[in-house]
Design an enzyme around this catalytic site. Structure first.
Site, PDB file in Angstrom:
ATOM      1  N   HIS A 244       0.904  -1.082   0.055  1.00  0.00           N
ATOM      2  CA  HIS A 244       0.008   0.048   0.086  1.00  0.00           C
ATOM      3  C   HIS A 244       0.947   1.228   0.082  1.00  0.00           C
ATOM      4  O   HIS A 244       1.950   1.316   0.954  1.00  0.00           O
ATOM      5  CB  HIS A 244      -1.096  -0.018   1.219  1.00  0.00           C
ATOM      6  CG  HIS A 244      -2.176   0.900   1.110  1.00  0.00           C
ATOM      7  ND1 HIS A 244      -3.226   0.692   0.339  1.00  0.00           N
ATOM      8  CD2 HIS A 244      -2.268   2.388   1.731  1.00  0.00           C
ATOM      9  CE1 HIS A 244      -4.120   1.710   0.352  1.00  0.00           C
ATOM     10  NE2 HIS A 244      -3.475   2.629   1.138  1.00  0.00           N
TER      11      HIS A 244
ATOM     12  N   SER B 291      -6.970   4.419   8.493  1.00  0.00           N
ATOM     13  CA  SER B 291      -7.629   4.248   7.150  1.00  0.00           C
ATOM     14  C   SER B 291      -6.817   3.114   6.446  1.00  0.00           C
ATOM     15  O   SER B 291      -7.421   2.194   5.843  1.00  0.00           O
ATOM     16  CB  SER B 291      -7.453   5.748   6.366  1.00  0.00           C
ATOM     17  OG  SER B 291      -7.759   5.344   4.876  1.00  0.00           O
TER      18      SER B 291
ATOM     19  N   ASP C 280     -14.039   2.966   7.066  1.00  0.00           N
ATOM     20  CA  ASP C 280     -13.031   3.938   6.200  1.00  0.00           C
ATOM     21  C   ASP C 280     -13.515   4.211   4.936  1.00  0.00           C
ATOM     22  O   ASP C 280     -13.507   5.455   4.640  1.00  0.00           O
ATOM     23  CB  ASP C 280     -11.924   2.989   5.966  1.00  0.00           C
ATOM     24  CG  ASP C 280     -10.836   3.862   5.059  1.00  0.00           C
ATOM     25  OD1 ASP C 280     -10.496   4.800   5.433  1.00  0.00           O
ATOM     26  OD2 ASP C 280     -10.499   3.244   4.113  1.00  0.00           O
TER      27      ASP C 280
ATOM     28  N   LYS D 243      -8.149  -1.241   6.229  1.00  0.00           N
ATOM     29  CA  LYS D 243      -8.402  -2.036   5.188  1.00  0.00           C
ATOM     30  C   LYS D 243      -7.363  -3.076   4.832  1.00  0.00           C
ATOM     31  O   LYS D 243      -7.792  -4.269   4.471  1.00  0.00           O
ATOM     32  CB  LYS D 243      -8.094  -0.911   3.881  1.00  0.00           C
ATOM     33  CG  LYS D 243      -9.104   0.054   3.498  1.00  0.00           C
ATOM     34  CD  LYS D 243      -8.819   0.648   2.207  1.00  0.00           C
ATOM     35  CE  LYS D 243      -7.785   1.744   2.198  1.00  0.00           C
ATOM     36  NZ  LYS D 243      -8.034   3.055   2.680  1.00  0.00           N
TER      37      LYS D 243
ATOM     38  N   ARG E 110     -13.186  12.950   4.724  1.00  0.00           N
ATOM     39  CA  ARG E 110     -12.096  13.393   4.774  1.00  0.00           C
ATOM     40  C   ARG E 110     -11.332  14.216   3.481  1.00  0.00           C
ATOM     41  O   ARG E 110     -10.879  15.135   3.550  1.00  0.00           O
ATOM     42  CB  ARG E 110     -10.848  12.240   5.183  1.00  0.00           C
ATOM     43  CG  ARG E 110     -10.928  12.003   6.765  1.00  0.00           C
ATOM     44  CD  ARG E 110     -10.160  10.836   7.171  1.00  0.00           C
ATOM     45  NE  ARG E 110      -8.771  10.938   6.700  1.00  0.00           N
ATOM     46  CZ  ARG E 110      -7.855  10.223   6.201  1.00  0.00           C
ATOM     47  NH1 ARG E 110      -8.180   8.963   5.848  1.00  0.00           N
ATOM     48  NH2 ARG E 110      -6.862  10.544   5.852  1.00  0.00           N
TER      49      ARG E 110
END
Ligand code: URA
Length: 442
Positions: free
Chosen positions: A82, A183, A161, A187, A168
């Site tokens: 990520h 966040s 999220d 995930k 956001r």
């Protein structure tokens, strides 16, 4: 419990309890807490932060807002990557099929564009027909059949999220370490992985502008990953200029197709190979990151990575004819070139400005329900460190609206600095980070 009291407590810099955070977050997911109260809470966290314990609890609540997928019946060590977000950051789209083609299953849950940054989901959805909203059952069958799946959060995976991310994005509350950590990690911990590689971006185009902040974010993410039992490592990489040449959803997919077919766009592929090497090491298909990098290079050279990408596109409903022949894709109504007015070296391409300009062009959102134009964006022809002659094309801009294109071209000109003194490309990889700390990476 009274939501206003909880917001006030955070506003005044106090630590919240699990029960208080749970009340707010669950209430928000269930529709009992309205957007305006959640926005106020997010802004209070933005200014007053959370300590590590609070951030871990926050992540845990976000994670448990949905189901935690169990992929233990799928053989192999499941590894994901990520990025904390950037401009032109299309790494996942090359990396995931490349790593999967080397035998490491990659189940990936990505986000949409956030703030000025692009999102993998928006990029994938620019492929006609490509479905990112698979059910958990479909998600599991795709990964078990082909060793790769790329989707977005669903109502089932980290729904807190999904809702808070969108809020956001439009309330100026993105650049905040505990919110980013909750966040990303909610995930990632929900998707059924065994290990995770993080790409923590630093520079003008990243959420973390300084190395110090990026290191703090990296430490938080890595500590949370390991605390929740997933081996987590990361790299701090440059985001002062866009990664690769293309910025904008379909334009980036096109660049990924070229790279999957063997084109070496040096900064983009260096980061991709590095993260791939790390994923293969965690997935026990390589004994070192360096060995993993070589295996990944082989997967691009042999065509295996490209074939895996085609297989994934087909399996997730995408029309492969656009991948096989990208010229079939419609082009923007207006296409203009930005030419250099001077000769010299490119000293800076302000990645933040480029991200904001791309939103104006239609490649990103300013409101939750904005519809993205997948064709819009910018393709650079030069990067920092390159020399230009007067009249050289620095960038091509794509947009369906001529006024917006004209405004954007003027703005882009100001975002690119050309000087007569020689310039060199920025350092690409700043550090390697694991549970033990920060290490130099050369
Ligand atoms: N990526 C995410 O998934 N969440 C953030 O908050 C930032 C980047």
């Amino acid at each position: 419990m009274n939501p206003v009291e909880i917001i006030r407590k955070k506003r005044d810099g106090q630590k919240l309890t699990r029960e208080e955070m749970e009340f707010l977050i669950k209430g928000y997911v269930d529709g009992k807490i309205p957007d305006y109260q959640m926005s106020a809470f997010l802004m209070a966290v933005y200014f007053n932060k959370m300590d590590f314990d609070e951030t871990s609890i926050f992540t845990d609540i976000m994670l448990r807002s949905g189901i935690i997928v169990d992929l233990s019946d799928i053989p192999g060590i499941k590894v994901d990557k990520h990025s904390t977000g950037g401009i032109g950051d299309k790494v996942s789209i090359i990396l995931a099929p490349m790593v999967a083609s080397c035998g490491v299953p990659v189940p990936m849950i990505s986000g949409r564009g956030l703030g000025h940054t692009g999102g993998t989901l928006d990029k994938l959805e620019s492929i006609p027909g490509f479905k990112t909203n698979l059910s958990i059952a479909e998600y599991k069958s795709v990964i078990s059949e082909i060793g790769i799946v790329m989707i977005g959060q669903t109502a089932e995976i980290a729904p807190a999220d999904k809702k808070m991310y969108a809020l956001r994005d439009v309330t100026g509350t993105v650049e905040c370490i505990p919110l980013i950590a909750g966040s990303i990690m909610s995930k990632k911990l929900a998707e059924g992985i065994d290990a995770l590689v993080l790409d923590i971006k630093v520079g003008r185009g990243a959420f973390m502008k300084t190395k110090e902040d990026a290191i703090e974010l990296a430490r938080t993410l890595i500590a949370i990953g390991n605390k929740f039992g997933k081996q987590t490592i990361g790299f701090l990489t440059d985001m002062s200029q866009p990664l690769g040449y293309a910025v904008g959803n379909w334009l980036e997919i096109k660049e990924c197709i070229e790279c999957l077919k063997g084109k070496n766009i040096s900064d983009l592929m260096e980061v991709t190979y590095l993260l791939g090497g790390a994923m293969l090491t965690l997935g026990k298909k390589a004994n070192s990151i360096e060995e993993g990098i070589e295996i990944c290079r082989g997967a691009i050279k042999s065509g295996n990575a490209y074939n895996k990408f085609l297989q994934m596109v087909k399996r997730q409903g995408g029309k492969v004819e656009y991948i096989e022949d990208p010229s079939k894709y419609p082009e923007s109504k207006y296409v203009k070139e930005l030419k250099s007015k001077n000769e010299g070296d490119i000293v800076n391409i302000d990645a933040l400005e480029v991200g904001l300009i791309c939103i104006t062009l239609g490649a990103g959102r300013t409101k939750v329900d904005d519809v993205i134009d997948p064709k819009a964006g910018i393709v650079f022809h030069k990067k920092v460190g390159d020399s230009v002659e007067k009249g050289d094309t620095i960038a091509t801009i794509y947009c369906d609206n001529i006024e917006k294109l004209d405004q954007s071209i003027k703005r882009l000109e100001k975002a690119i600095l050309i000087a007569t003194e020689p310039s060199t490309p920025p350092k690409l990889v700043h550090a390697f980070i694991d549970e033990k700390g920060i290490h130099d990476w050369n």
